[in-house]
Design a protein around this motif. Structure first.
Motif, mmCIF file in Angstrom:
data_model
loop_
_atom_site.group_PDB
_atom_site.id
_atom_site.type_symbol
_atom_site.label_atom_id
_atom_site.label_comp_id
_atom_site.label_asym_id
_atom_site.label_seq_id
_atom_site.Cartn_x
_atom_site.Cartn_y
_atom_site.Cartn_z
ATOM 1 N N ILE A 138 22.660 96.386 13.764
ATOM 2 C CA ILE A 138 22.747 98.001 13.357
ATOM 3 C C ILE A 138 23.490 98.473 14.560
ATOM 4 N N LEU A 139 24.736 99.261 14.157
ATOM 5 C CA LEU A 139 25.481 99.641 15.214
ATOM 6 C C LEU A 139 26.014 101.063 14.571
ATOM 7 N N GLU A 140 26.358 101.865 15.581
ATOM 8 C CA GLU A 140 27.082 103.090 15.158
ATOM 9 C C GLU A 140 28.206 103.049 14.336
ATOM 10 N N VAL A 195 17.656 90.659 11.658
ATOM 11 C CA VAL A 195 18.224 92.167 11.786
ATOM 12 C C VAL A 195 18.000 92.800 13.088
ATOM 13 N N ILE A 196 18.996 93.188 13.850
ATOM 14 C CA ILE A 196 18.886 93.527 15.278
ATOM 15 C C ILE A 196 19.581 94.990 15.623
ATOM 16 N N ASP A 197 18.843 96.034 16.109
ATOM 17 C CA ASP A 197 19.456 97.095 16.360
ATOM 18 C C ASP A 197 19.908 97.166 17.733
ATOM 19 N N LEU A 198 21.457 97.390 17.814
ATOM 20 C CA LEU A 198 22.122 97.363 19.082
ATOM 21 C C LEU A 198 22.322 98.763 19.553
ATOM 22 N N THR A 199 21.953 99.608 18.936
ATOM 23 C CA THR A 199 22.284 101.125 19.423
ATOM 24 C C THR A 199 21.421 101.519 20.494
ATOM 25 N N PRO A 200 20.086 101.003 21.001
ATOM 26 C CA PRO A 200 19.786 101.384 22.358
ATOM 27 C C PRO A 200 20.468 100.819 23.543
ATOM 28 N N THR A 212 23.490 101.240 24.041
ATOM 29 C CA THR A 212 24.501 102.357 24.288
ATOM 30 C C THR A 212 24.074 103.176 25.470
ATOM 31 N N ASN A 213 22.809 103.332 25.561
ATOM 32 C CA ASN A 213 22.084 104.178 26.477
ATOM 33 C C ASN A 213 21.461 103.404 27.690
ATOM 34 N N GLY A 214 21.803 101.910 27.754
ATOM 35 C CA GLY A 214 21.234 101.034 28.681
ATOM 36 C C GLY A 214 19.836 100.335 28.301
ATOM 37 N N GLY A 215 19.571 100.836 27.114
ATOM 38 C CA GLY A 215 18.331 100.083 26.489
ATOM 39 C C GLY A 215 18.607 98.532 26.006
ATOM 40 N N GLU A 216 17.546 97.954 25.493
ATOM 41 C CA GLU A 216 17.770 96.548 25.262
ATOM 42 C C GLU A 216 17.811 96.427 23.583
ATOM 43 N N PRO A 217 18.350 95.482 23.005
ATOM 44 C CA PRO A 217 18.370 95.313 21.616
ATOM 45 C C PRO A 217 16.873 95.466 20.800
ATOM 46 N N VAL A 218 16.823 95.987 19.756
ATOM 47 C CA VAL A 218 15.496 95.976 19.103
ATOM 48 C C VAL A 218 15.640 95.003 17.989
ATOM 49 N N VAL A 219 14.698 94.021 18.025
ATOM 50 C CA VAL A 219 14.622 93.510 16.604
ATOM 51 C C VAL A 219 13.806 94.022 15.386
ATOM 52 N N ILE A 220 14.371 94.162 14.414
ATOM 53 C CA ILE A 220 13.872 94.938 13.296
ATOM 54 C C ILE A 220 13.336 93.937 12.334
ATOM 55 N N ARG A 221 13.994 92.670 12.289
ATOM 56 C CA ARG A 221 13.442 91.825 10.980
ATOM 57 C C ARG A 221 13.817 90.606 11.470
#
Length: 211
Positions: free
Chosen positions: A100-102, A184-189, A191-200
């Motif tokens: 998941i990306l912007e 599925v991995i959300d990479l949008t965090p 952008t603000n210095g966060g960590e990737p979030v595993v969605i599935r």
């Protein structure tokens, strides 16, 4: 009635895939094999086809659809990617991961998430699907082939044809796929210095990405 194309998984017949591409360009929905489960795909720029894809899958506009890309350079045309995100993408592609990306301005607004302006993107590792994408000349919009009301993806082309033959334009049979969907991995965090979030958690191995 869906047209059924039986192709070799590693050396697919180009003429058959060209016929499938022609059906997609006329607004059809196709069931295609991937390196995870089967997926439903359609032309990115065809609003009626996108709406039909959502109806078959039974999802609304808040469900992330995915762009299947040929390589990382194509993926970068459709998403905003910084250096940290790119390094992780490079380690995971091609493979059974959806990120998941912007969304960039190249992505029609109607196919990105309505509130977040994000899109799912991936580069599959399946030779028949890669050949289809090459003949199409760009990304295809996709979603995991999970029938309405079901929770498990379909993995056999004959089953797909018998269940969905009146809703699809084409079924590409390159042998049975895995029953597991992508990870599925959300990479949008990031952008603000966060960590990737595993969605599935799906077929893609998180340990291979250091997650």
């Amino acid at each position: 009635m869906a047209q059924f194309f039986e192709v070799h998984p590693d050396n697919p017949h180009v003429r058959l895939l060209q016929q499938a591409v022609a059906l997609l360009e006329r607004g059809g929905i196709a069931a295609v094999p991937t390196d995870s489960s089967y997926a439903l795909v359609c032309h990115l720029d065809d609003k009626a086809a996108v709406d039909h894809l959502r109806r078959i899958r039974g999802v609304d506009e808040k469900h992330h659809l995915t762009l299947l890309c040929r390589d990382l350079s194509e993926l970068a045309n459709y998403a905003r990617v910084d250096n940290k995100q790119y390094r992780l993408l490079k380690a995971a592609t091609p493979g059974p991961y959806t990120f998941i990306l912007e969304a960039s301005k190249e992505v029609p607004r109607r196919v990105s998430h309505p509130s977040r302006k994000t899109i799912g993107l991936r580069v599959p590792e399946h030779k028949a699907l890669q050949a289809l994408l090459e003949l199409h000349g760009g990304p295809l919009l996709a979603t995991t082939l999970i029938p309405r009301g079901e929770t498990e993806p379909l993995s056999d082309a004959q089953d797909i044809d018998s269940q969905l033959e009146h809703e699809l334009a084409a079924v590409i049979d390159a042998g049975a796929c895995y029953k597991a969907p992508t990870t599925v991995i959300d990479l949008t965090p990031m952008t603000n210095g966060g960590e990737p979030v595993v969605i599935r958690q799906g077929r893609g191995d998180l340990a291979a990405l250091g997650l």
